[in-house]
Design a protein around this motif. Structure first.
Motif, PDB file in Angstrom:
ATOM      1  N   MET A 197       0.827  -1.123  -0.058  1.00  0.00           N
ATOM      2  CA  MET A 197       0.132   0.035  -0.024  1.00  0.00           C
ATOM      3  C   MET A 197       0.882   1.275   0.162  1.00  0.00           C
ATOM      4  O   MET A 197       1.849   1.269   0.688  1.00  0.00           O
ATOM      5  N   LYS A 198       0.636   2.131  -0.858  1.00  0.00           N
ATOM      6  CA  LYS A 198       1.474   3.433  -0.992  1.00  0.00           C
ATOM      7  C   LYS A 198       1.049   4.296   0.144  1.00  0.00           C
ATOM      8  O   LYS A 198       0.044   4.546   0.404  1.00  0.00           O
ATOM      9  N   SER A 199       2.092   4.855   0.781  1.00  0.00           N
ATOM     10  CA  SER A 199       1.848   5.895   1.722  1.00  0.00           C
ATOM     11  C   SER A 199       1.395   7.160   1.205  1.00  0.00           C
ATOM     12  O   SER A 199       1.811   7.384   0.043  1.00  0.00           O
ATOM     13  N   LEU A 200       0.690   7.971   2.044  1.00  0.00           N
ATOM     14  CA  LEU A 200       0.473   9.353   1.756  1.00  0.00           C
ATOM     15  C   LEU A 200       1.491  10.163   1.254  1.00  0.00           C
ATOM     16  O   LEU A 200       1.432  10.936   0.356  1.00  0.00           O
ATOM     17  N   PHE A 201       2.742  10.229   1.840  1.00  0.00           N
ATOM     18  CA  PHE A 201       3.752  10.804   1.617  1.00  0.00           C
ATOM     19  C   PHE A 201       4.406  10.475   0.042  1.00  0.00           C
ATOM     20  O   PHE A 201       4.530  11.136  -0.741  1.00  0.00           O
ATOM     21  N   GLU A 202       4.501   9.202  -0.147  1.00  0.00           N
ATOM     22  CA  GLU A 202       4.843   8.657  -1.477  1.00  0.00           C
ATOM     23  C   GLU A 202       3.811   9.374  -2.502  1.00  0.00           C
ATOM     24  O   GLU A 202       4.207   9.769  -3.849  1.00  0.00           O
ATOM     25  N   ILE A 203       2.536   9.236  -2.335  1.00  0.00           N
ATOM     26  CA  ILE A 203       1.703   9.592  -3.468  1.00  0.00           C
ATOM     27  C   ILE A 203       1.535  11.201  -3.575  1.00  0.00           C
ATOM     28  O   ILE A 203       1.876  11.799  -4.642  1.00  0.00           O
ATOM     29  N   CYS A 204       1.912  12.192  -2.295  1.00  0.00           N
ATOM     30  CA  CYS A 204       2.104  13.540  -2.644  1.00  0.00           C
ATOM     31  C   CYS A 204       3.540  13.742  -3.280  1.00  0.00           C
ATOM     32  O   CYS A 204       3.347  14.815  -3.946  1.00  0.00           O
ATOM     33  N   LEU A 205       4.352  13.115  -2.870  1.00  0.00           N
ATOM     34  CA  LEU A 205       5.790  13.341  -3.473  1.00  0.00           C
ATOM     35  C   LEU A 205       5.773  13.084  -4.919  1.00  0.00           C
ATOM     36  O   LEU A 205       6.209  14.024  -5.840  1.00  0.00           O
ATOM     37  N   LYS A 206       5.089  12.262  -5.497  1.00  0.00           N
ATOM     38  CA  LYS A 206       4.740  11.798  -6.893  1.00  0.00           C
ATOM     39  C   LYS A 206       4.115  12.904  -7.635  1.00  0.00           C
ATOM     40  O   LYS A 206       4.625  13.404  -8.892  1.00  0.00           O
ATOM     41  N   ALA A 207       2.952  13.409  -6.899  1.00  0.00           N
ATOM     42  CA  ALA A 207       2.302  14.513  -7.448  1.00  0.00           C
ATOM     43  C   ALA A 207       3.238  15.701  -7.869  1.00  0.00           C
ATOM     44  O   ALA A 207       3.326  16.266  -8.692  1.00  0.00           O
TER      45      ALA A 207
END
Length: 114
Positions: A1-11
């Motif tokens: 499961m992707k962390s919220l930090f990883e998703i935000c960083l990708k964005a």
């Protein structure tokens, strides 16, 4: 499961790459070539950078391979869709092109992916 930090960083990184590629596209002459620097390559690079940082080179290599397969399949989709839309209409032409995309992507994945 992707962390919220990883998703935000990708964005954020994807957005920065989009801006950088847009600046390059503005500088490119002739303007017909500006489409090469559209959002997809920049988001892909941003995604790969974050994947390397969070999951390592192996996962990034798998993602890059999948992106390449998708690009070839999308090219087949484009080549099929132009004549198919003219001959078959919007719905059947689009469906035909989608079948071509799926067929090419599946064939290449079966050949390339061990």
């Amino acid at each position: 499961m992707k962390s919220l930090f990883e998703i935000c960083l990708k964005a954020v990184i994807g957005g920065l790459f989009v801006v950088c590629f847009a600046l390059v596209a503005e500088a490119v002459q002739p303007k017909r070539l500006a489409g090469i620097f559209a959002a997809a390559p920049s988001v892909a690079l941003g995604s790969l950078i974050v994947t390397v940082a969070f999951k390592g080179h192996h996962d990034a290599a798998l993602a890059a391979r999948a992106m390449g397969i998708g690009a070839v399949a999308f090219t087949a989709y484009c080549l099929v869709s132009v004549p198919a839309l003219g001959r078959l209409g919007a719905l059947r032409g689009s469906a035909t092109a989608l079948v071509a995309w799926i067929a090419v992507a599946t064939a290449i994945a079966l050949i390339v992916v061990p």
